[in-house]
Design a protein around this motif. Structure first.
Motif, mmCIF file in Angstrom:
data_model
loop_
_atom_site.group_PDB
_atom_site.id
_atom_site.type_symbol
_atom_site.label_atom_id
_atom_site.label_comp_id
_atom_site.label_asym_id
_atom_site.label_seq_id
_atom_site.Cartn_x
_atom_site.Cartn_y
_atom_site.Cartn_z
ATOM 1 N N VAL A 117 63.972 55.044 -1.854
ATOM 2 C CA VAL A 117 64.155 56.001 -0.750
ATOM 3 C C VAL A 117 65.072 57.140 -1.188
ATOM 4 C CG1 VAL A 117 65.135 56.306 1.562
ATOM 5 C CG2 VAL A 117 63.695 54.323 1.072
ATOM 6 N N LEU A 118 66.152 56.799 -1.886
ATOM 7 C CA LEU A 118 67.087 57.829 -2.369
ATOM 8 C C LEU A 118 66.413 58.756 -3.381
ATOM 9 C CD1 LEU A 118 70.300 55.640 -2.848
ATOM 10 C CD2 LEU A 118 69.833 57.266 -0.997
ATOM 11 N N LEU A 119 65.596 58.195 -4.263
ATOM 12 C CA LEU A 119 64.937 58.995 -5.294
ATOM 13 C C LEU A 119 63.735 59.761 -4.762
ATOM 14 C CD1 LEU A 119 65.040 56.636 -8.411
ATOM 15 C CD2 LEU A 119 66.565 58.507 -7.814
ATOM 16 N N ASN A 120 63.326 59.458 -3.547
ATOM 17 C CA ASN A 120 62.198 60.180 -2.942
ATOM 18 C C ASN A 120 62.654 61.399 -2.150
ATOM 19 O OD1 ASN A 120 59.296 60.211 -2.524
ATOM 20 N ND2 ASN A 120 59.719 59.753 -0.371
ATOM 21 N N ASP A 121 63.975 61.579 -2.075
ATOM 22 C CA ASP A 121 64.536 62.724 -1.348
ATOM 23 C C ASP A 121 64.156 64.025 -2.047
ATOM 24 O OD1 ASP A 121 66.001 64.580 0.046
ATOM 25 O OD2 ASP A 121 67.883 63.458 -0.025
ATOM 26 N N GLN A 139 55.541 58.021 -1.382
ATOM 27 C CA GLN A 139 54.954 59.348 -1.553
ATOM 28 C C GLN A 139 53.623 59.492 -0.821
ATOM 29 O OE1 GLN A 139 54.925 59.671 -5.823
ATOM 30 N NE2 GLN A 139 57.108 60.172 -5.934
ATOM 31 N N ASN A 140 53.073 58.375 -0.329
ATOM 32 C CA ASN A 140 51.831 58.423 0.444
ATOM 33 C C ASN A 140 52.069 58.412 1.952
ATOM 34 O OD1 ASN A 140 50.042 58.428 -1.784
ATOM 35 N ND2 ASN A 140 50.327 56.226 -2.046
ATOM 36 N N ILE A 141 53.343 58.326 2.364
ATOM 37 C CA ILE A 141 53.671 58.370 3.791
ATOM 38 C C ILE A 141 53.734 59.829 4.242
ATOM 39 C CG2 ILE A 141 55.381 57.785 5.555
ATOM 40 C CD1 ILE A 141 56.246 55.431 3.827
ATOM 41 N N ASP A 142 53.055 60.141 5.312
ATOM 42 C CA ASP A 142 53.002 61.512 5.830
ATOM 43 C C ASP A 142 54.403 61.965 6.243
ATOM 44 O OD1 ASP A 142 52.427 63.939 6.957
ATOM 45 O OD2 ASP A 142 50.774 63.211 8.191
ATOM 46 N N TYR A 143 54.848 63.075 5.676
ATOM 47 C CA TYR A 143 56.206 63.577 5.939
ATOM 48 C C TYR A 143 56.390 63.972 7.398
ATOM 49 C CZ TYR A 143 60.582 66.118 5.207
ATOM 50 O OH TYR A 143 61.888 66.524 5.273
ATOM 51 N N THR A 172 60.166 53.520 7.561
ATOM 52 C CA THR A 172 59.985 53.228 6.140
ATOM 53 C C THR A 172 59.672 51.754 5.883
ATOM 54 O OG1 THR A 172 61.547 55.005 5.608
ATOM 55 C CG2 THR A 172 61.028 53.441 3.863
ATOM 56 N N VAL A 173 60.500 50.874 6.419
ATOM 57 C CA VAL A 173 60.318 49.439 6.153
ATOM 58 C C VAL A 173 58.963 48.927 6.652
ATOM 59 C CG1 VAL A 173 61.199 47.115 6.615
ATOM 60 C CG2 VAL A 173 62.797 48.967 6.072
#
Length: 291
Positions: free
Chosen positions: A92-96, A182-186, A207-208
């Protein structure tokens, strides 16, 4: 005409996969069947003879095996949840999108899982030695007065193994979580932010749940990997002190090559691991509520 073309297409397909099928049968299924047959035999070395289910009865009275199972399940219960949670948080932190040098951090965290198992185990053995770097740092920071017996104390030896496998495999699981994130709609997060949801609330409520399939997948693969744990125990503690860190896989190795060779019983213990993996995998799938 169509029938002939269809038959040729099927034949061409089988020709493409035939080599792979043959190799899988020879190097995968054949050894599995031979190991199953071997589990019904007993004897020293190559002098084996059929003895029915005696090896399977022996499983329930083998105190060393019980110790190995207890140790392995301790690693499983403690290490796997910690690793999965760490992998999820790090991903999650690296997906920021605002994080700089993301590629560097992703590579650095993933790198441990591609290092040599033996090499990193030996490094950990020296790091956690009585006069190793870990004890030196803890002493200089005045966190301990005397060096911790990381390798020779039963409790701390288990902690050392848990730290080692967590360090190695967290980055591996992080990659799966990161690819799923990265496949979750922002726009889902934007809507939650507009509704006043905090970052923690978004993590728990969005997220979870959306990472549930990956949590299940990584839990099952990590369970399988932990039940097959061998290199770290063999190279860091050698199963000691006094079998305090002995794993099931190391016990299988000892039965085959260290003690008087008993390949029949070693095969039996191996199939007990298969049974454990099947049962735990089914339980995890049922608990996850997935078909």
């Amino acid at each position: 005409m169509n029938f002939t073309m269809h038959s040729r297409a099927k034949l061409t397909g089988w020709l493409f996969v035939s080599l792979a099928v043959i190799l899988i049968c020879v190097f995968y299924f054949y050894p599995m069947i031979q190991a199953l047959l071997l589990s019904f035999k007993t004897g020293a070395g190559a002098n084996l003879h059929f003895n029915g289910i005696s090896n399977y009865k022996r499983l329930f009275s083998d105190k060393t095996l019980l110790t190995a199972v207890q140790n392995t399940f301790l690693y499983l219960i403690v290490q796997v949840p910690i690793m999965i949670i760490l992998a999820m948080i790090i991903s999650v932190l690296l997906n920021d999108s605002k994080l700089r040098f993301k590629s560097f951090f992703r590579t650095a965290i993933f790198l441990p899982c591609v290092t040599s198992l033996v090499a990193y185990s030996v490094v950990f053995k020296y790091l956690f030695g009585n006069d190793g770097l870990v004890n030196m740092l803890l002493t200089k920071l005045h966190l301990i007065a005397q060096p911790i017996q990381w390798i020779s104390d039963p409790f701390w030896a288990k902690i050392t193994i848990i730290i080692a496998i967590t360090w190695r495999w967290t980055g591996y699981n992080m990659i799966f979580f990161l690819s799923s994130l990265q496949n979750i709609d922002y726009s889902i997060y934007e809507a939650a932010r507009i509704d006043g949801a905090s970052a923690v609330k978004q993590f728990i409520s969005i997220t979870v749940p959306m990472l549930k399939p990956i949590v299940l997948f990584t839990s099952i693969t990590s369970t399988i990997g932990t039940l097959q744990l061998f290199d770290e125990v063999m190279n860091i503690t050698k199963g000691g002190p006094g079998n305090a860190t002995l794993s099931i896989s190391q016990y299988i190795y000892n039965l085959s090559f260290k003690y008087t060779p008993d390949f029949g019983y070693a095969a039996t213990v191996s199939y007990s691991v298969v049974a454990m993996i099947v049962v735990l995998s089914v339980l995890q799938i049922k608990l996850a509520g997935d078909k």
